[in-house]
Design a protein around this motif. Sequence first.
Motif, PDB file in Angstrom:
ATOM      1  N   VAL A 595       2.500   8.288  -7.373  1.00  0.00           N
ATOM      2  CA  VAL A 595       3.499   8.354  -6.304  1.00  0.00           C
ATOM      3  C   VAL A 595       4.596   7.371  -6.689  1.00  0.00           C
ATOM      4  O   VAL A 595       4.415   6.150  -6.611  1.00  0.00           O
ATOM      5  CB  VAL A 595       2.885   7.996  -4.937  1.00  0.00           C
ATOM      6  N   TYR A 596       5.726   7.897  -7.136  1.00  0.00           N
ATOM      7  CA  TYR A 596       6.789   7.042  -7.662  1.00  0.00           C
ATOM      8  C   TYR A 596       7.625   6.392  -6.565  1.00  0.00           C
ATOM      9  O   TYR A 596       8.188   5.313  -6.791  1.00  0.00           O
ATOM     10  CB  TYR A 596       7.698   7.853  -8.587  1.00  0.00           C
ATOM     11  N   CYS A 597       7.710   7.043  -5.420  1.00  0.00           N
ATOM     12  CA  CYS A 597       8.550   6.495  -4.354  1.00  0.00           C
ATOM     13  C   CYS A 597       8.032   6.974  -3.000  1.00  0.00           C
ATOM     14  O   CYS A 597       7.576   8.123  -2.875  1.00  0.00           O
ATOM     15  CB  CYS A 597      10.006   6.928  -4.553  1.00  0.00           C
ATOM     16  N   LEU A 598       8.103   6.110  -2.002  1.00  0.00           N
ATOM     17  CA  LEU A 598       7.677   6.408  -0.632  1.00  0.00           C
ATOM     18  C   LEU A 598       8.789   6.040   0.339  1.00  0.00           C
ATOM     19  O   LEU A 598       9.423   4.992   0.211  1.00  0.00           O
ATOM     20  CB  LEU A 598       6.442   5.590  -0.264  1.00  0.00           C
ATOM     21  N   ARG A 599       8.996   6.911   1.319  1.00  0.00           N
ATOM     22  CA  ARG A 599       9.888   6.605   2.434  1.00  0.00           C
ATOM     23  C   ARG A 599       9.303   7.273   3.682  1.00  0.00           C
ATOM     24  O   ARG A 599       8.690   8.334   3.596  1.00  0.00           O
ATOM     25  CB  ARG A 599      11.311   7.137   2.187  1.00  0.00           C
ATOM     26  N   PHE A 600       9.500   6.645   4.837  1.00  0.00           N
ATOM     27  CA  PHE A 600       9.012   7.289   6.059  1.00  0.00           C
ATOM     28  C   PHE A 600       9.896   6.911   7.237  1.00  0.00           C
ATOM     29  O   PHE A 600      10.599   5.896   7.237  1.00  0.00           O
ATOM     30  CB  PHE A 600       7.538   6.952   6.346  1.00  0.00           C
ATOM     31  N   THR A 601       9.848   7.777   8.242  1.00  0.00           N
ATOM     32  CA  THR A 601      10.467   7.542   9.543  1.00  0.00           C
ATOM     33  C   THR A 601       9.342   7.441  10.571  1.00  0.00           C
ATOM     34  O   THR A 601       8.164   7.386  10.216  1.00  0.00           O
ATOM     35  CB  THR A 601      11.423   8.688   9.893  1.00  0.00           C
ATOM     36  N   THR A 602       9.685   7.425  11.847  1.00  0.00           N
ATOM     37  CA  THR A 602       8.636   7.363  12.868  1.00  0.00           C
ATOM     38  C   THR A 602       7.885   8.674  12.989  1.00  0.00           C
ATOM     39  O   THR A 602       6.837   8.709  13.644  1.00  0.00           O
ATOM     40  CB  THR A 602       9.247   7.003  14.236  1.00  0.00           C
ATOM     41  N   ARG A 603       8.380   9.757  12.356  1.00  0.00           N
ATOM     42  CA  ARG A 603       7.743  11.067  12.513  1.00  0.00           C
ATOM     43  C   ARG A 603       7.220  11.654  11.212  1.00  0.00           C
ATOM     44  O   ARG A 603       6.310  12.470  11.242  1.00  0.00           O
ATOM     45  CB  ARG A 603       8.743  12.052  13.138  1.00  0.00           C
ATOM     46  N   HIS A 604       7.794  11.280  10.066  1.00  0.00           N
ATOM     47  CA  HIS A 604       7.425  11.904   8.805  1.00  0.00           C
ATOM     48  C   HIS A 604       7.302  10.858   7.701  1.00  0.00           C
ATOM     49  O   HIS A 604       7.939   9.799   7.764  1.00  0.00           O
ATOM     50  CB  HIS A 604       8.472  12.957   8.384  1.00  0.00           C
ATOM     51  N   LEU A 605       6.479  11.202   6.713  1.00  0.00           N
ATOM     52  CA  LEU A 605       6.361  10.390   5.498  1.00  0.00           C
ATOM     53  C   LEU A 605       6.682  11.277   4.307  1.00  0.00           C
ATOM     54  O   LEU A 605       6.181  12.406   4.207  1.00  0.00           O
ATOM     55  CB  LEU A 605       4.955   9.813   5.372  1.00  0.00           C
ATOM     56  N   TYR A 606       7.510  10.777   3.381  1.00  0.00           N
ATOM     57  CA  TYR A 606       7.954  11.536   2.217  1.00  0.00           C
ATOM     58  C   TYR A 606       7.477  10.815   0.954  1.00  0.00           C
ATOM     59  O   TYR A 606       7.610   9.584   0.836  1.00  0.00           O
ATOM     60  CB  TYR A 606       9.477  11.671   2.194  1.00  0.00           C
ATOM     61  N   ALA A 607       6.907  11.582   0.020  1.00  0.00           N
ATOM     62  CA  ALA A 607       6.365  11.023  -1.223  1.00  0.00           C
ATOM     63  C   ALA A 607       6.907  11.819  -2.396  1.00  0.00           C
ATOM     64  O   ALA A 607       6.806  13.049  -2.422  1.00  0.00           O
ATOM     65  CB  ALA A 607       4.834  11.063  -1.201  1.00  0.00           C
ATOM     66  N   ALA A 608       7.477  11.121  -3.390  1.00  0.00           N
ATOM     67  CA  ALA A 608       8.022  11.747  -4.595  1.00  0.00           C
ATOM     68  C   ALA A 608       7.002  11.650  -5.716  1.00  0.00           C
ATOM     69  O   ALA A 608       6.616  10.541  -6.111  1.00  0.00           O
ATOM     70  CB  ALA A 608       9.334  11.065  -4.999  1.00  0.00           C
ATOM     71  N   LEU A 609       6.561  12.821  -6.223  1.00  0.00           N
ATOM     72  CA  LEU A 609       5.579  12.905  -7.297  1.00  0.00           C
ATOM     73  C   LEU A 609       6.240  13.453  -8.558  1.00  0.00           C
ATOM     74  O   LEU A 609       7.448  13.705  -8.588  1.00  0.00           O
ATOM     75  CB  LEU A 609       4.408  13.788  -6.876  1.00  0.00           C
ATOM     76  N   SER A 610       5.419  13.663  -9.593  1.00  0.00           N
ATOM     77  CA  SER A 610       5.967  14.118 -10.870  1.00  0.00           C
ATOM     78  C   SER A 610       6.565  15.512 -10.790  1.00  0.00           C
ATOM     79  O   SER A 610       7.557  15.814 -11.447  1.00  0.00           O
ATOM     80  CB  SER A 610       4.872  14.099 -11.941  1.00  0.00           C
ATOM     81  N   TYR A 611       5.953  16.392  -9.994  1.00  0.00           N
ATOM     82  CA  TYR A 611       6.370  17.795  -9.968  1.00  0.00           C
ATOM     83  C   TYR A 611       6.873  18.262  -8.606  1.00  0.00           C
ATOM     84  O   TYR A 611       7.273  19.417  -8.485  1.00  0.00           O
ATOM     85  CB  TYR A 611       5.203  18.701 -10.391  1.00  0.00           C
ATOM     86  N   SER A 612       6.828  17.424  -7.593  1.00  0.00           N
ATOM     87  CA  SER A 612       7.203  17.906  -6.267  1.00  0.00           C
ATOM     88  C   SER A 612       7.548  16.733  -5.357  1.00  0.00           C
ATOM     89  O   SER A 612       7.260  15.566  -5.656  1.00  0.00           O
ATOM     90  CB  SER A 612       6.069  18.730  -5.646  1.00  0.00           C
TER      91      SER A 612
END
Length: 621
Positions: A595-612
Amino acid sequence: MVSPPPGAAAVAAARAWLRVGPAPRPLMGSQGGVGPPGNGGPGEGESGETRKLQEEGRAARGKRRKGKGKSGAGQGGKGNGAEGKPAPPQAKEETGLGAEAGPSAGPGKAGERGGSVEEGARRLVRGDEGSAGARKEAKGRGEGKKEEWRVRTGRRESARPTRAQGRGGQAWGRLAGTRAAMATAAEEEAAAAREPACRPAAGPALLRLPEELLLLIFSYLDMQALGRLAQVCRWLRRFTSCDLLWRRIARASLNSGFTRLGTDLMASVPVKERVKISQNWRLGRCREGILLKWRCSQMPWMQLEGDSLYISQANFILAYQFRPDGASLNRRPLGVFAGHDEDVCHFVLANSHIISAGGDGKIGIHKIHSTFTVKYSAHVQEVNCVDCKGGIIVSGSRDRTAKVWPLASGRLGQCLHTIQTEDRVWSIAISPLLRFLPKLNLPEVLGTLNTQDAFLWWVDLIPFSSSFVTGTACCGHFSPLRIWDLNSGQLMTHLGSDFPPGAGVLDVMYESPSTLLSCGYDTYVRYWDLRASARKCVMEWEEPHDSTLYCLQTDGNHLLATGSSYYGVVRLWDRRQRACLHAFPLTSTPLSSPVYCLRFTTRHLYAALSYSLRVLDFQNP
């Protein structure tokens, strides 16, 4: 030819009078003999015959009600109703016509013939009456069942529109006039919903207290008690939705939009709604989705700003807009920012600019709302990290240096300081107080605080007001975390002293001017408080599977999220506990990815991977 029997005219007249239907077909007996005279013949009195007829009618009706009406047919043309038992329609026809055919089939006395014919007519009439009664009774039962079914299904039929009604509603909905009427009705309903509910005139004395006292009393209730109280009446439901009642609960919840100092980062969202969503974070209830996919393996980085997401793919930075649900993106990007010859390693958003660091050793500056782009050579080798606050840019590279640059348009590319770090620089961050110093009126701010808070402000402000921290590979120096002065470029202090060799820091972030978090190759997340000690961290959390931690993110209060190096595992931590709260593996064995990068809000979490790019939706699990 055989002459008709004397009683045939009487039978025909009886049929016409009763209207029992068409005459039955003639049926001959099996032997052609005359049946014995009926028991109701002329030898008996008139009263006995009437009594027998009544008894036979009652018996016939009782048997028909039970559905067991049976009758034995006469043997060989005999038994033409002699016992007075009811028979099926066909048997009744045979019985009546047997009486008619009796005189023509064999010899007999005239009196006996007359009695047999008249008795057969009476039996025919009784049989027809019984048949008509049975038909009426069956019809009544059928209508009763239909009525019962109609009553049972009436509610569903009235509640659910039929297909024809649905077509009609659609057809009417297409008309402009009906659309306007529907819009007017919706506006009236919304206006009625916005009107405050009146306080109930009758009820307990508690509800008649002033609202200030009610707020004070209700502020001692927990989340479950407030939820039950909202079910009492409409006025209490609206009153208990006040943000003041939920702020205390929200500050103790996970990812509710409040920082440790009580600052509300999402004032536009009702606090009660945020508390409800925070329970999904606490229980790990979420729905996984894929926002973007790409074919080649990459090392993406991303940032969030408002309703937009910026993500790096190869040597481009793409800007996407979120759809209203926040769990999906518009497929067409809002903008594409290019300028690097190799992959983008890192980038930040600051002052309507995108500052990017590339593998080609250059720093790029892109204006978000225009096509303005500037890039300049910054390092000999690839630039691994970059940060920007207060008009100052800092960068770190594999060439074991960290540099300070101005963001001013007339001085772009002019290096202010070059710092020798003796190690490869993997991460860098500027103290957050520097962002607010040019706009901060210190006497006014300190005047609004009490003595203790003012002292803490000065403690945070004086030593670290203009500083930045670097996270290195921990190969050439015993400590991978060092704090530098922005104005002079001199070393201020280093954090920790017991790091093993190779315990590089891959991500570091400030939470306040005096507190920061770090993670890296040693599989630990460490929390540092510069006011307490610079030699030992205040708290640490260990990755259960001894995986390298590539990135971390915090809500500024109790929630901490980390991304590990295997199987795309995202972990949620409650900083008040030592153990991991929840783990979400986002990839399978064949496509294992960090997991190269993580960001989140109060409703969602976003994760950047190698392919998606993956999303965890905690609002609609």
